[in-house]
Design a protein around this motif. Sequence first.
Motif, PDB file in Angstrom:
ATOM      1  N   LEU A  36      36.785  32.654  45.841  1.00 20.03           N
ATOM      2  CA  LEU A  36      36.653  32.542  44.385  1.00 20.03           C
ATOM      3  C   LEU A  36      37.388  33.644  43.627  1.00 20.03           C
ATOM      4  O   LEU A  36      37.263  34.832  43.936  1.00 20.03           O
ATOM      5  N   GLN A  37      38.107  33.247  42.606  1.00 16.99           N
ATOM      6  CA  GLN A  37      38.702  34.195  41.646  1.00 16.99           C
ATOM      7  C   GLN A  37      38.616  33.571  40.261  1.00 16.99           C
ATOM      8  O   GLN A  37      39.511  32.841  39.837  1.00 16.99           O
ATOM      9  N   ALA A  38      37.563  33.903  39.536  1.00 23.08           N
ATOM     10  CA  ALA A  38      37.311  33.260  38.245  1.00 23.08           C
ATOM     11  C   ALA A  38      38.078  33.898  37.094  1.00 23.08           C
ATOM     12  O   ALA A  38      38.142  33.347  36.005  1.00 23.08           O
ATOM     13  N   GLY A  96      43.246  33.906  44.384  1.00 27.70           N
ATOM     14  CA  GLY A  96      42.315  32.837  44.731  1.00 27.70           C
ATOM     15  C   GLY A  96      42.992  31.602  45.286  1.00 27.70           C
ATOM     16  O   GLY A  96      42.324  30.643  45.662  1.00 27.70           O
ATOM     17  N   VAL A 154      30.082  31.248  36.305  1.00 31.23           N
ATOM     18  CA  VAL A 154      30.667  30.073  35.633  1.00 31.23           C
ATOM     19  C   VAL A 154      30.253  28.778  36.322  1.00 31.23           C
ATOM     20  O   VAL A 154      30.686  27.694  35.923  1.00 31.23           O
TER      21      VAL A 154
ATOM     22  N   LEU B  36      41.208  24.444  46.478  1.00 26.25           N
ATOM     23  CA  LEU B  36      42.378  24.928  45.734  1.00 26.25           C
ATOM     24  C   LEU B  36      42.624  24.191  44.421  1.00 26.25           C
ATOM     25  O   LEU B  36      42.623  22.960  44.385  1.00 26.25           O
ATOM     26  N   TYR B  90      32.417  18.912  32.809  1.00 24.50           N
ATOM     27  CA  TYR B  90      32.662  20.299  33.238  1.00 24.50           C
ATOM     28  C   TYR B  90      34.141  20.599  32.990  1.00 24.50           C
ATOM     29  O   TYR B  90      35.001  19.748  33.209  1.00 24.50           O
ATOM     30  N   LYS B  94      38.382  24.664  35.530  1.00 27.31           N
ATOM     31  CA  LYS B  94      37.499  25.464  36.382  1.00 27.31           C
ATOM     32  C   LYS B  94      36.995  24.708  37.601  1.00 27.31           C
ATOM     33  O   LYS B  94      36.039  25.151  38.253  1.00 27.31           O
ATOM     34  N   GLY B  96      38.291  24.504  40.413  1.00 29.84           N
ATOM     35  CA  GLY B  96      38.511  25.304  41.615  1.00 29.84           C
ATOM     36  C   GLY B  96      37.484  26.411  41.792  1.00 29.84           C
ATOM     37  O   GLY B  96      37.526  27.128  42.798  1.00 29.84           O
ATOM     38  N   LEU B  97      36.604  26.580  40.824  1.00 32.12           N
ATOM     39  CA  LEU B  97      35.606  27.656  40.912  1.00 32.12           C
ATOM     40  C   LEU B  97      34.254  27.163  41.413  1.00 32.12           C
ATOM     41  O   LEU B  97      33.304  27.930  41.510  1.00 32.12           O
ATOM     42  N   SER B  99      32.547  26.707  44.153  1.00 35.25           N
ATOM     43  CA  SER B  99      32.309  26.914  45.586  1.00 35.25           C
ATOM     44  C   SER B  99      31.017  26.223  46.014  1.00 35.25           C
ATOM     45  O   SER B  99      30.859  25.843  47.158  1.00 35.25           O
TER      46      SER B  99
END
Lengths: 424, 424, 424, 424
Positions: A36-38, A96, A154, B36, B90, B94, B96-97, B99
């Motif tokens: 993760l890299q927000a 990320g 997030v 990704l 959503y 975002k 890719g965030l 997880s």
Amino acid sequence: MDPSPLTVVPLSEQYDRVRQQTLNLCRPLQTADYELQAAEFTSPAKWHLAHTSWFFETFLLKPNLKGYQEFHPQFGHLFNSYYNGIGQPYPRAKRGLLSRPSLDDVLNYRHHVDQQMSLLMADESLQPLIELGLNHEQQHQELLLTDLLYCWSVNPMQPVYQALPSPVANTESPINDWLSFDGGIYRIGHKASNGFAFDNEGPRHDVLLQDFSLAKRLVTNREYLEFINAGGYQQPEFWLSDGWAWVQREGIVAPLYWWSEEQKPEQEWQQFSLNGQRAIELDAPVTHVSFFEADAYARWAGARLATEAEWEISARQADAAQGHFADAGRFSPRPVGCSEVTQNNGLQQQFGDCWEWTASPYQPYPGYVPAAGAVGEYNGKFMCNQMVLRGGSCVTPAGHVRPTYRNFFYPHERWQFTGIRLAR
Amino acid sequence: MDPSPLTVVPLSEQYDRVRQQTLNLCRPLQTADYELQAAEFTSPAKWHLAHTSWFFETFLLKPNLKGYQEFHPQFGHLFNSYYNGIGQPYPRAKRGLLSRPSLDDVLNYRHHVDQQMSLLMADESLQPLIELGLNHEQQHQELLLTDLLYCWSVNPMQPVYQALPSPVANTESPINDWLSFDGGIYRIGHKASNGFAFDNEGPRHDVLLQDFSLAKRLVTNREYLEFINAGGYQQPEFWLSDGWAWVQREGIVAPLYWWSEEQKPEQEWQQFSLNGQRAIELDAPVTHVSFFEADAYARWAGARLATEAEWEISARQADAAQGHFADAGRFSPRPVGCSEVTQNNGLQQQFGDCWEWTASPYQPYPGYVPAAGAVGEYNGKFMCNQMVLRGGSCVTPAGHVRPTYRNFFYPHERWQFTGIRLAR
Amino acid sequence: MDPSPLTVVPLSEQYDRVRQQTLNLCRPLQTADYELQAAEFTSPAKWHLAHTSWFFETFLLKPNLKGYQEFHPQFGHLFNSYYNGIGQPYPRAKRGLLSRPSLDDVLNYRHHVDQQMSLLMADESLQPLIELGLNHEQQHQELLLTDLLYCWSVNPMQPVYQALPSPVANTESPINDWLSFDGGIYRIGHKASNGFAFDNEGPRHDVLLQDFSLAKRLVTNREYLEFINAGGYQQPEFWLSDGWAWVQREGIVAPLYWWSEEQKPEQEWQQFSLNGQRAIELDAPVTHVSFFEADAYARWAGARLATEAEWEISARQADAAQGHFADAGRFSPRPVGCSEVTQNNGLQQQFGDCWEWTASPYQPYPGYVPAAGAVGEYNGKFMCNQMVLRGGSCVTPAGHVRPTYRNFFYPHERWQFTGIRLAR
Amino acid sequence: MDPSPLTVVPLSEQYDRVRQQTLNLCRPLQTADYELQAAEFTSPAKWHLAHTSWFFETFLLKPNLKGYQEFHPQFGHLFNSYYNGIGQPYPRAKRGLLSRPSLDDVLNYRHHVDQQMSLLMADESLQPLIELGLNHEQQHQELLLTDLLYCWSVNPMQPVYQALPSPVANTESPINDWLSFDGGIYRIGHKASNGFAFDNEGPRHDVLLQDFSLAKRLVTNREYLEFINAGGYQQPEFWLSDGWAWVQREGIVAPLYWWSEEQKPEQEWQQFSLNGQRAIELDAPVTHVSFFEADAYARWAGARLATEAEWEISARQADAAQGHFADAGRFSPRPVGCSEVTQNNGLQQQFGDCWEWTASPYQPYPGYVPAAGAVGEYNGKFMCNQMVLRGGSCVTPAGHVRPTYRNFFYPHERWQFTGIRLAR
């Protein structure tokens, strides 16, 4: 300060403990969480695992281990953070996106580096650089947790890490008393003979201070709510010009991770944390505030923030009185217990709850010269536009705090555990 | 290709095949690859797996299966792509965030949806909507691969997927001949009785065309290199105004995924692909070009792009001659063989190599009315600012092509397998 | 209106009238007003004065007048709008920063160009290009006023231009009746023998239309307010996807230049205009709406926008019936009277109130080829991402309208006098 | 310092001189030049004319002149710069769009304010605030010229102001000698009894300094060219991290206003100035450099920048020795002569050439408290993220300099006359 207990932990054991602790911190993570890299200012856990190994490979193994073979020809580029002397780093904002190398590849990289590093442990001339590598890794242990917190915040699924230390309510001090200090010439900064410190903590030098007082404890959520409810975020007179522009542009109305359904009265505020969503704990220190917010709160409260010299004087006096920071737990592989240092007669919550914003811009001490070579980029080149924070937070590794420690962030940043101590 | 056996495939078997094929496509992925999202216009593979299930849950299970319990209360929000009628999606950027939910959670979601969907298969009234869901999933199968390609292209590790179909060189046609068509009134668009089609393919209607000619095959990399080497990217006279602004702003000098050490002569160009890095194949169709590039190339070559009506007429004539596309629905669960449809006497490479940019803005056909409810957002609301592409690419699922199919992308987009056929 | 006398106006007199009219339009301006550029899409009045002269200098004087000396060596660069064939234009966004050359310098430039142009008037071969220059100047006359309106709208001083024409209420049509047209093959586009037209109006060609109906008059402010009050700007189902993103991103809640103290009910809305601030005139046509708003309104009203072919057919029928537009060229040097063409039995408000958004993307007609050389950049390179508008507005110069005229703007733009006619 | 000569100029005469000087500075401007705003950080000359009058109207006339009628109800809003205590200011970025009020209106506004102000001159209690207003106006006199320079620099017409002072070559010092100062406790800051100063110059307080040396003269263009030619802009090791990011992002390769056809060797560099385009004067001080450039140059040269305390000590010593700053010319209505203060035995070029970047972030002095009310926003709220500059430039008004003066700008800004003095 008596450093002798430290000598009973050999460097190789310190190395093993710190390296293992990074892995321990990752245990609650699922595979996808490592990626993760927000935001550009955060890094994935996998990247932290690799970069801390890259540090040893780049600054210890490559220059000093004869015949050393690098683990992977791309890793020198991929896991360079900001050392231009090493080459052009892979773009920070895209960390990320590195699904490859895999987590297993990175764990193998760590293992490879650890094995090779064992061959250098006996070389005393390398000890300072190895200690730097371990302190570097401890800094990333803290970042690993604060970055994870930001990234999870997030996600509407609200992931939970585990029972983690948090800033702790100080139940004995409903009123925030003041502790007074006399002005005069004081010596601050790291003493070269006194164990490890980052280069930015020296040279030790004299400063001239006027009389000052510091609040005994940190500002609480309850007190900060009074500021919110008094319209603090809507009144420009409390804010620095850049801070007011930031509040307006970003629509800031509360500390980071606070939210409420409709911004109702105080009891309604919720806070997202690594322990999950919960109601605001009113007597705990307020945290995740920016310098701008800390400064505005202080002005609203008729006070100011301490300078870093004032803060260090106050911490050194406690230090001298109580012999703290000498314990062998310095490289203890567990998260620091909260409120590691609590003086009954002195300042409370100075280490282990929140990093404390100071009024001091991050500048070189008189006579400061960074180390030669790329490792000299560690601290010196950031001495502009950032503010010094002192103390340590609930996610700072045990032993990774001392009175001379100078942390630094941009004045709008607040994803670290950052709090407020008043001065006047 | 003999389509007849396909017609006996019952819907439930089509469902199983298509759903299984999505999983098959993911086999070469490592866990982190599923997460990704290198640009807002791409989505993670895990999200595609979940969203295609969300489609069935939202439009089939919730309205039609009595007592259906949703799998997770957050999934309706997280995996909604753009259906405002269902609720606020959503944020796309975002995806890719996320997880969490984990890949296992998403695979369980798929399994849950598949089990519940089996209870609806016998209801004939739902067949059109189920077919829509399957065609929707096939669209995401293609996106899953093109998104992955884009995400991997920013990784210096150069991951390799596997031996995947690519646009194939047409060895019989060194010279790009023209095929002529007479003007007149033609009927285009989907015939309602002729099996599944998206709503944007109808209503069937008449168009009036002038005489036109189409190139028999697609423009090759060799031909496109001539354009590059002739300074095509440096001369504004070949470009639409918005295209020239795009080229200047983005520093575009070649198709996406092309790169060369120092932008040397043609033999030096490399191309990143799902099969890895390789030299440009000169006789293969050029691909990953934007509409702006296709249009500029055509102008440089003294030609133009076809309108979508011209393209459809040419494809229908081949169709009628050779019996293709007559089946009501083919859901072969393997990637399409390249050049699925190659007429010796007609146009070549019309399906299965590259989507072909047309000169036609994406607009509703006369009398077009989207379906009632949120599912009506599927196609209609995008009918502005985008250009129609026709045909199908090497990663379009088998059976998911037909002469009336209208694909659409913004004129600067090029992460799909997009190519050029000249017209005049 | 009796167009017949106009036909006897010699070209040199047309030239004088049009050039003089640009100056006339500037009379109400103060010196500083000539410099305003409030957005990149607007240009200062001084720049319009210079650029329209640049057009004659660049395309007529330099290539055709033997021994012509350019007025100033920098002007060819400074006042080039977008003709890359002439050289790199001065950056569009910085036109408002050209305090030098002064207004006097620019007026001298105009005078110089006019004197020199008089030497070319007798050359019949240049007549088409001179006519193009005059029509070009008329387009800039309209832009000069709409740009000024935009620039003044950000000034709390609320400057007033003078009593200018505005879209006029159609008092005879409280109900918006429909006029029906039969489908069939129609010929549209400019007939080469029929006087001046821009190149994008041809070639004349056949189109096949289905039966259609057009609203007799434009949508009024009263009707548009119903859309607003019904929550039209808050409901995504009426909007194209790109339009909805635009509304959300920009916070759009009403037409441009509308504002109300607290967005109260309809009677509270005010409108800023060149005539000053005033209450919304409920029966006047709504204007300063984007294509997105026009399209959303039409969908909300259960209708659609007309295609440009439908619009032209309707205008040509009126034309044929009433003898309008038959003259080869009318260059009346006064602003058009509003509602220039009003057929009692046909469509009303088709010319002289608002440009009418059509459903047609701006595309080349079949067989369209732009002129050779830089002047070919006039229209052709903009045929992407823009929508066609038909008719003419209250600030379009008299005579500068015809049924084949194709105006074009991006779908989000609304600083022109743009309105809505419904179709179905 | 003997302030007595000052008393010979009555305040009302000082007022007249300063106010007149602002008008004098505008004489070379054409009407359109008054409107220019090429960047948000610049303001139009007309705005400066109005804002300096607004200051007197807002802080003197409205609160103190009984029955005062404001000149125009909108001006309080339009010409408020950043005083949130007065109300929401008109957006800074749009000051260049205020074609109304006209220049004549603004000149009338000035006249009106001057007439009314004459009624307050006898009130001694208002003298400090009137002095503040005059010093405020002098600051804007400098900005008026530096803003104009910036605005004209984007105009290919290259307007020329007139023969203006520039930083002057110091012909006696080809070698940059060092002057040494002993460390110790020094008292800095403004002494309250010592005439006018801005609030940020106090309180006077003690500082503890180590031994230091300052370069006798400023860094020259010749020396700075060596840095450029040695690749200084291409080597990250000389730059602060934020500075390197700025250089990369903005493509910085030389001081502002420098340009060369192809970035050839040093003799080819040209500089745009208010005196027109000219070759770089090699022995003149380099100017229009940012803090980042000054800091990188110093590091490249093996030196550093002075702290503001070091600078002030050096200036005060010269001051004490030579009796400067006591002259009655303090409100002289002509631009300062360059190099106003040049000590043969001390530092040269300390006033009147370039503002000198110091190493000191702009922070409050110990015990600093801003004035009550909106006028307290003058200085205090900017004490974050900016760096202190000391001295004065060739366009600083005569008399508007003193050793305690603290100027401040962001570290990337360079449109002021900013130069470099080395320290070590």
